[in-house]
Write a protein that holds these residues in place. Sequence first.
Motif, PDB file in Angstrom:
ATOM      1  N   HIS A 126      -1.359  -8.649  -6.565  1.00 35.23           N
ATOM      2  CA  HIS A 126      -1.172  -7.868  -7.796  1.00 35.23           C
ATOM      3  C   HIS A 126      -2.438  -7.127  -8.204  1.00 35.23           C
ATOM      4  O   HIS A 126      -2.379  -5.993  -8.701  1.00 35.23           O
ATOM      5  CB  HIS A 126      -0.697  -8.788  -8.924  1.00 35.23           C
ATOM      6  N   THR A 127      -3.595  -7.742  -7.985  1.00 33.99           N
ATOM      7  CA  THR A 127      -4.856  -7.054  -8.280  1.00 33.99           C
ATOM      8  C   THR A 127      -5.047  -5.888  -7.318  1.00 33.99           C
ATOM      9  O   THR A 127      -5.473  -4.793  -7.720  1.00 33.99           O
ATOM     10  CB  THR A 127      -6.042  -8.026  -8.172  1.00 33.99           C
ATOM     11  N   ASP A 128      -4.703  -6.110  -6.070  1.00 28.61           N
ATOM     12  CA  ASP A 128      -4.800  -5.048  -5.069  1.00 28.61           C
ATOM     13  C   ASP A 128      -3.918  -3.856  -5.451  1.00 28.61           C
ATOM     14  O   ASP A 128      -4.355  -2.691  -5.372  1.00 28.61           O
ATOM     15  CB  ASP A 128      -4.376  -5.590  -3.704  1.00 28.61           C
ATOM     16  N   GLN A 129      -2.707  -4.134  -5.888  1.00 27.04           N
ATOM     17  CA  GLN A 129      -1.797  -3.064  -6.272  1.00 27.04           C
ATOM     18  C   GLN A 129      -2.281  -2.323  -7.518  1.00 27.04           C
ATOM     19  O   GLN A 129      -2.149  -1.101  -7.629  1.00 27.04           O
ATOM     20  CB  GLN A 129      -0.389  -3.628  -6.507  1.00 27.04           C
ATOM     21  N   ALA A 130      -2.874  -3.077  -8.457  1.00 33.98           N
ATOM     22  CA  ALA A 130      -3.418  -2.452  -9.667  1.00 33.98           C
ATOM     23  C   ALA A 130      -4.579  -1.521  -9.313  1.00 33.98           C
ATOM     24  O   ALA A 130      -4.709  -0.421  -9.859  1.00 33.98           O
ATOM     25  CB  ALA A 130      -3.870  -3.525 -10.653  1.00 33.98           C
ATOM     26  N   VAL A 131      -5.415  -1.966  -8.401  1.00 38.31           N
ATOM     27  CA  VAL A 131      -6.544  -1.139  -7.947  1.00 38.31           C
ATOM     28  C   VAL A 131      -6.027   0.137  -7.292  1.00 38.31           C
ATOM     29  O   VAL A 131      -6.532   1.246  -7.566  1.00 38.31           O
ATOM     30  CB  VAL A 131      -7.437  -1.920  -6.958  1.00 38.31           C
ATOM     31  N   ARG A 132      -5.029   0.008  -6.454  1.00 37.33           N
ATOM     32  CA  ARG A 132      -4.484   1.173  -5.758  1.00 37.33           C
ATOM     33  C   ARG A 132      -3.865   2.172  -6.742  1.00 37.33           C
ATOM     34  O   ARG A 132      -4.012   3.394  -6.564  1.00 37.33           O
ATOM     35  CB  ARG A 132      -3.456   0.735  -4.713  1.00 37.33           C
ATOM     36  N   ARG A 133      -3.184   1.671  -7.759  1.00 38.61           N
ATOM     37  CA  ARG A 133      -2.607   2.579  -8.768  1.00 38.61           C
ATOM     38  C   ARG A 133      -3.717   3.309  -9.517  1.00 38.61           C
ATOM     39  O   ARG A 133      -3.625   4.518  -9.783  1.00 38.61           O
ATOM     40  CB  ARG A 133      -1.733   1.785  -9.745  1.00 38.61           C
ATOM     41  N   PHE A 134      -4.761   2.566  -9.863  1.00 36.65           N
ATOM     42  CA  PHE A 134      -5.896   3.175 -10.560  1.00 36.65           C
ATOM     43  C   PHE A 134      -6.553   4.237  -9.670  1.00 36.65           C
ATOM     44  O   PHE A 134      -6.876   5.344 -10.136  1.00 36.65           O
ATOM     45  CB  PHE A 134      -6.921   2.100 -10.936  1.00 36.65           C
ATOM     46  N   GLN A 135      -6.766   3.925  -8.409  1.00 36.44           N
ATOM     47  CA  GLN A 135      -7.390   4.875  -7.492  1.00 36.44           C
ATOM     48  C   GLN A 135      -6.548   6.136  -7.337  1.00 36.44           C
ATOM     49  O   GLN A 135      -7.089   7.253  -7.328  1.00 36.44           O
ATOM     50  CB  GLN A 135      -7.617   4.210  -6.127  1.00 36.44           C
ATOM     51  N   LYS A 136      -5.246   5.972  -7.227  1.00 36.86           N
ATOM     52  CA  LYS A 136      -4.356   7.128  -7.082  1.00 36.86           C
ATOM     53  C   LYS A 136      -4.412   8.018  -8.318  1.00 36.86           C
ATOM     54  O   LYS A 136      -4.517   9.247  -8.210  1.00 36.86           O
ATOM     55  CB  LYS A 136      -2.926   6.651  -6.844  1.00 36.86           C
ATOM     56  N   ASP A 137      -4.385   7.415  -9.505  1.00 35.95           N
ATOM     57  CA  ASP A 137      -4.415   8.178 -10.756  1.00 35.95           C
ATOM     58  C   ASP A 137      -5.739   8.896 -10.969  1.00 35.95           C
ATOM     59  O   ASP A 137      -5.807   9.887 -11.710  1.00 35.95           O
ATOM     60  CB  ASP A 137      -4.135   7.256 -11.948  1.00 35.95           C
ATOM     61  N   HIS A 138      -6.802   8.391 -10.351  1.00 37.43           N
ATOM     62  CA  HIS A 138      -8.132   8.987 -10.549  1.00 37.43           C
ATOM     63  C   HIS A 138      -8.615   9.740  -9.311  1.00 37.43           C
ATOM     64  O   HIS A 138      -9.806  10.032  -9.164  1.00 37.43           O
ATOM     65  CB  HIS A 138      -9.141   7.893 -10.934  1.00 37.43           C
TER      66      HIS A 138
END
Length: 252
Positions: free
Chosen positions: A221-233
């Motif tokens: 879940h942390t990995d997925q949160a990081v990936r969403r953040f990276q995509k948005d930025h």
Amino acid sequence: MIRKFFTLLILTCLIFFSIGIKSSKAAGSQFVIINKSTNQLAYYENGKFIKVFKVATGRKPSYTPEGKFKIVNKIVNRPYYKEGIPGGDPRNPLGNRWLGLNARGTWGTTYAIHGNNNPSSIGKYVSSGCIRMYDNEVEWLFARIKVNTPVVITTSTKAFNTIAKANGYKVTGTNTNPSLPSTNVGILKLGNRGTAVKSLQKKLTSLGYSTKGIDGIFGYHTDQAVRRFQKDHHLKVDGIVGAATIKALGGL
């Protein structure tokens, strides 16, 4: 006669003690820092950062002891007594080099920095308390390091030089090895644990990227949160929290 005997005994003890001090000073030019937060080991010599290695540590945070220790013995091809596997055997999980630590009241027989016959385990949290290294890399360290060399084991959000200074070591220069993170928290990725991961989870959650809990474990879940953040930025979407992602997060 008795007086002469005791005089000789005292002189012998003084000579032995002075030799011990010299030996300790010789090792004092070296020290090692192990950061469980990033599963990395840094080797210093004469106040300078020399090299960093990827390591494996305990399956649970409590398994690998934290604190200041010393390397108290060096063994080539130590047998794996628990299973009766001789030293040098390809099945031996202790690899080809053993650097014993005086941790938790032991004297280099229980906890150690050692090699391993399973290279895929390095970088992960899988051991029963020891610090595992790749065989070729522990050979490099073994050849240089002296008995009585201090070893600091910690779980920290700080860079190695900062940890060194906090433990009373004078260091010069910067951590220049390209595989060593230059940020204060280093690189965080899937499988990491510790306070740095907890800080990351708190930051992501506060920004609206839920990690499904703040437990200090860099899981799915942390990995997925990081990936969403990276995509948005508009960052590289790889789930690895390096300098660029930390900067976008506003620090940790």
